[in-house]
Scaffold this motif. Structure first.
Motif, PDB file in Angstrom:
ATOM      1  N   ALA A  90     -17.154  -4.181  -3.862  1.00  0.00           N
ATOM      2  CA  ALA A  90     -16.995  -5.425  -4.288  1.00  0.00           C
ATOM      3  C   ALA A  90     -15.370  -5.499  -4.618  1.00  0.00           C
ATOM      4  O   ALA A  90     -14.832  -4.514  -5.107  1.00  0.00           O
ATOM      5  N   HIS A  91     -15.037  -6.844  -5.031  1.00  0.00           N
ATOM      6  CA  HIS A  91     -13.724  -6.757  -5.434  1.00  0.00           C
ATOM      7  C   HIS A  91     -13.757  -6.661  -6.928  1.00  0.00           C
ATOM      8  O   HIS A  91     -14.762  -7.003  -7.771  1.00  0.00           O
ATOM      9  N   PRO A  92     -12.379  -6.254  -7.544  1.00  0.00           N
ATOM     10  CA  PRO A  92     -12.560  -5.722  -8.985  1.00  0.00           C
ATOM     11  C   PRO A  92     -12.701  -6.902  -9.574  1.00  0.00           C
ATOM     12  O   PRO A  92     -13.362  -6.851 -10.995  1.00  0.00           O
ATOM     13  N   ASN A  93     -12.143  -8.209  -9.608  1.00  0.00           N
ATOM     14  CA  ASN A  93     -12.516  -9.395 -10.572  1.00  0.00           C
ATOM     15  C   ASN A  93     -13.423 -10.273 -10.027  1.00  0.00           C
ATOM     16  O   ASN A  93     -13.108 -11.280 -10.573  1.00  0.00           O
ATOM     17  N   GLY A  94     -14.504 -10.095  -9.004  1.00  0.00           N
ATOM     18  CA  GLY A  94     -15.210 -11.038  -8.836  1.00  0.00           C
ATOM     19  C   GLY A  94     -16.509 -11.235  -9.882  1.00  0.00           C
ATOM     20  O   GLY A  94     -16.622 -10.366 -10.895  1.00  0.00           O
TER      21      GLY A  94
END
Length: 166
Positions: A90-94
């Motif tokens: 996952a993307h860190p800020n998703g």
């Protein structure tokens, strides 16, 4: 053993062994051709448990692993079916974090699917769009081609977000 013998025989040549080396190397190359042809004609199967899929929306997840196919036959999920999956990357800020259990709709599948006009559709990868329990997409954009068969499965919102309908 046979590969080493064939390579030594091909180096020695026809003069000492009377053509034995050429016969072995021919046998070896034919078995190599059979192995490569079976690799190229690998059977594409359903999306089943432990299949890793690419996420093609902007929900924050990159890859998910299928836990269970919902409303599908016993073999697995196909285009338009809903699956339960675990987020692996996952993307860190998703919106979605790693390890979360999510629902997803299969929008691209490597297994071919016949259309009513006689043509067949298949994609290079397996991809999903993450949805909530009501079937509404979590992300606001869908990347890549999406087949129009999703309209029959009542996923019109995903089709409206898609940039290209195949």
């Amino acid at each position: 053993m046979a590969a080493g013998l064939a390579s030594k025989c091909s180096r020695v040549g026809r003069s000492l062994l009377g053509g034995l080396g050429n016969n072995l190397s021919g046998l070896l190359s034919s078995s190599h051709e059979m192995a490569s042809s079976t690799f190229l004609s690998q059977q594409r199967t359903f999306i089943q448990m432990r299949t890793v899929l690419k996420v093609v929306d902007n929900s924050g997840a990159k890859k998910v692993m299928c836990i269970q196919a919902l409303k599908a036959n016993k073999k697995g999920a196909r285009l338009g079916d809903t699956i339960v999956a675990s987020v692996k990357e996952a993307h860190p800020n998703g919106k979605v974090k790693k390890g979360k259990v999510v629902y997803g709709v299969v929008v691209r599948a490597a297994m071919q699917r016949g259309r009513c006009d006689g043509s067949e559709v298949k994609f290079d990868d397996n991809a999903v769009v993450l949805v909530d329990k009501q079937g509404q997409p979590i992300g606001t954009r869908v990347f890549g081609p999406v087949p129009h068969e999703l309209r029959k499965k009542k996923h019109v919102k995903i089709l409206s977000l898609a940039e290209h309908i195949a």
